[in-house]
Write a protein that holds these residues in place. Sequence first.
Motif, short mmCIF file in Angstrom:
data_model
loop_
_atom_site.label_atom_id
_atom_site.label_comp_id
_atom_site.label_asym_id
_atom_site.label_seq_id
_atom_site.Cartn_x
_atom_site.Cartn_y
_atom_site.Cartn_z
N GLY A 22 3.11 -1.92 4.20
CA GLY A 22 4.51 -2.28 4.13
C GLY A 22 4.75 -3.54 3.34
N LYS A 23 5.90 -4.14 3.56
CA LYS A 23 6.32 -5.29 2.77
C LYS A 23 5.55 -6.55 3.16
N LYS A 24 5.09 -7.28 2.17
CA LYS A 24 4.40 -8.55 2.41
C LYS A 24 5.41 -9.62 2.79
N ASP A 25 5.10 -10.39 3.81
CA ASP A 25 6.01 -11.46 4.22
C ASP A 25 5.25 -12.43 5.12
N VAL A 26 5.91 -13.52 5.46
CA VAL A 26 5.34 -14.49 6.40
C VAL A 26 5.59 -14.01 7.82
N THR A 27 4.92 -14.66 8.77
CA THR A 27 5.19 -14.45 10.19
C THR A 27 5.56 -15.80 10.79
N LEU A 28 6.80 -15.94 11.20
CA LEU A 28 7.27 -17.17 11.82
C LEU A 28 7.43 -16.95 13.31
N ILE A 29 6.70 -17.72 14.10
CA ILE A 29 6.72 -17.59 15.55
C ILE A 29 7.41 -18.80 16.14
N GLY A 74 8.45 -6.57 9.04
CA GLY A 74 7.95 -5.34 9.64
C GLY A 74 6.67 -4.81 9.02
N GLY A 75 6.17 -5.50 8.00
CA GLY A 75 4.88 -5.14 7.44
C GLY A 75 3.76 -5.53 8.38
N VAL A 76 2.59 -4.92 8.19
CA VAL A 76 1.47 -5.18 9.09
C VAL A 76 0.25 -5.61 8.30
N GLU A 77 -0.25 -6.79 8.60
CA GLU A 77 -1.53 -7.23 8.05
C GLU A 77 -2.63 -6.51 8.83
N ILE A 78 -3.48 -5.78 8.12
CA ILE A 78 -4.55 -5.01 8.75
C ILE A 78 -5.89 -5.66 8.43
N ARG A 79 -6.67 -5.90 9.48
CA ARG A 79 -7.99 -6.48 9.29
C ARG A 79 -9.01 -5.70 10.13
N SER A 80 -10.19 -5.56 9.57
CA SER A 80 -11.33 -5.03 10.29
C SER A 80 -12.57 -5.53 9.57
N LYS A 81 -13.71 -5.09 10.02
CA LYS A 81 -14.96 -5.49 9.36
C LYS A 81 -15.00 -5.01 7.92
N TYR A 82 -14.26 -3.93 7.62
CA TYR A 82 -14.38 -3.28 6.32
C TYR A 82 -13.13 -3.37 5.45
N SER A 83 -12.03 -3.85 5.97
CA SER A 83 -10.82 -3.83 5.16
C SER A 83 -9.93 -5.04 5.42
N VAL A 121 0.85 -1.18 0.00
CA VAL A 121 0.00 0.00 0.00
C VAL A 121 0.89 1.23 0.00
N LYS A 122 0.70 2.11 -0.97
CA LYS A 122 1.50 3.32 -1.07
C LYS A 122 0.89 4.44 -0.22
N ASN A 123 1.75 5.40 0.10
CA ASN A 123 1.30 6.62 0.78
C ASN A 123 0.58 6.34 2.10
N TYR A 124 1.16 5.46 2.90
CA TYR A 124 0.58 5.18 4.20
C TYR A 124 1.52 5.64 5.31
N GLN A 125 0.97 5.83 6.48
CA GLN A 125 1.77 6.19 7.65
C GLN A 125 1.12 5.59 8.88
N ILE A 126 1.88 4.81 9.63
CA ILE A 126 1.38 4.26 10.88
C ILE A 126 1.51 5.33 11.96
N ILE A 127 0.40 5.66 12.60
CA ILE A 127 0.36 6.73 13.59
C ILE A 127 0.57 6.18 15.00
N LYS A 128 -0.17 5.12 15.35
CA LYS A 128 -0.08 4.56 16.70
C LYS A 128 -0.20 3.04 16.64
N VAL A 129 0.50 2.39 17.57
CA VAL A 129 0.39 0.95 17.77
C VAL A 129 0.05 0.73 19.23
N ASN A 130 -1.13 0.22 19.51
CA ASN A 130 -1.59 0.04 20.89
C ASN A 130 -2.18 -1.35 21.10
N GLU A 131 -2.50 -1.64 22.35
CA GLU A 131 -3.28 -2.83 22.66
C GLU A 131 -4.69 -2.64 22.09
N ILE A 132 -5.38 -3.73 21.82
CA ILE A 132 -6.74 -3.63 21.28
C ILE A 132 -7.68 -3.07 22.35
#
Length: 285
Positions: free
Chosen positions: A171-178, A157-166, A103-114
């Motif tokens: 950022g960069k697409k990648d896997v998450t290995l835990i 360091g990319g972030v998968e974003i989910r909500s009811k609408y999106s 996604v171009k032209n994005y900026q992460i403003i805050k990262v908090n607990e849900i």
Amino acid sequence: MNCEEVKEKVNIRTVLESFSLFPVKENRKTALYFALDREEKIPSFSVDFVKNKAFDFGTGKSYDVISIVQQMNRCSVSDALKYLEKFDFSVQNHIRIEDTVQVKNYQIIKVNEIKHPALIQYLKSRKVCEQKDLVKQIEYMLNGKKYFGIGFFNNSGGVEIRSKYSKICLGKKDVTLIKNDLNTSNEIVVFEGFFDYLTFKNLESAESSISDCLILNSTAMLFRVEESLKEYDRISLFLDNDPNGNATRETIQKKYKNVEDCSLVYKDFIDLNEWFCMNTTENKF
């Protein structure tokens, strides 16, 4: 493959992902993307995953996988077919995509607990609110507008974003290995999306809790972990029951030993989370 076979067999979502194009809004059968040929703030490119076709409401033009490649690469039909050869899942069940931002032209403003009621309600609707500490509340700017959603970070360091609408990735697409330091049995559990991972955490037994977990975040990301998977003595798959999931499952089963297909648990559903949402049993894996 000829043109008709390509249009039928090559998955439109995977082709779009190869150009780093991902949904802005999505449901089980359709999604809205930003247009292929112009900048826009409101997505107008509608994709039907069932029909494997797309329609641009801004221009009135219909698309299939061939015409999408033609549009993106400015090429002929024959060159588009050459590009699409790598997506023939009967030959190769995964693709390689370039390391570019989604996604171009994005900026992460805050990262908090849900904390936002709408996000908590969404997690409850997916029956994974108990696992809210494993995700974050992300506030971000996109195309000059402020949004918020449930965020799940990947290895780049990319972030998968989910909500009811999106459903997007910042950022960069990648896997998450835990990794689990207690994984003495050298096992890994593989998921397609993080909601299935959260569902698994609801269901897992003490025995399975020591396994490493891999969330692909897209079947197109399998190539990133092909070598890493060789290190495991056992691979458990919780992939989607759809063409992409089936193709990825087949690839892993052919390439590695001791692979268990766990999708039989939810064989009548798209994925583990959908099965869990439709069932109230508390069985443990």
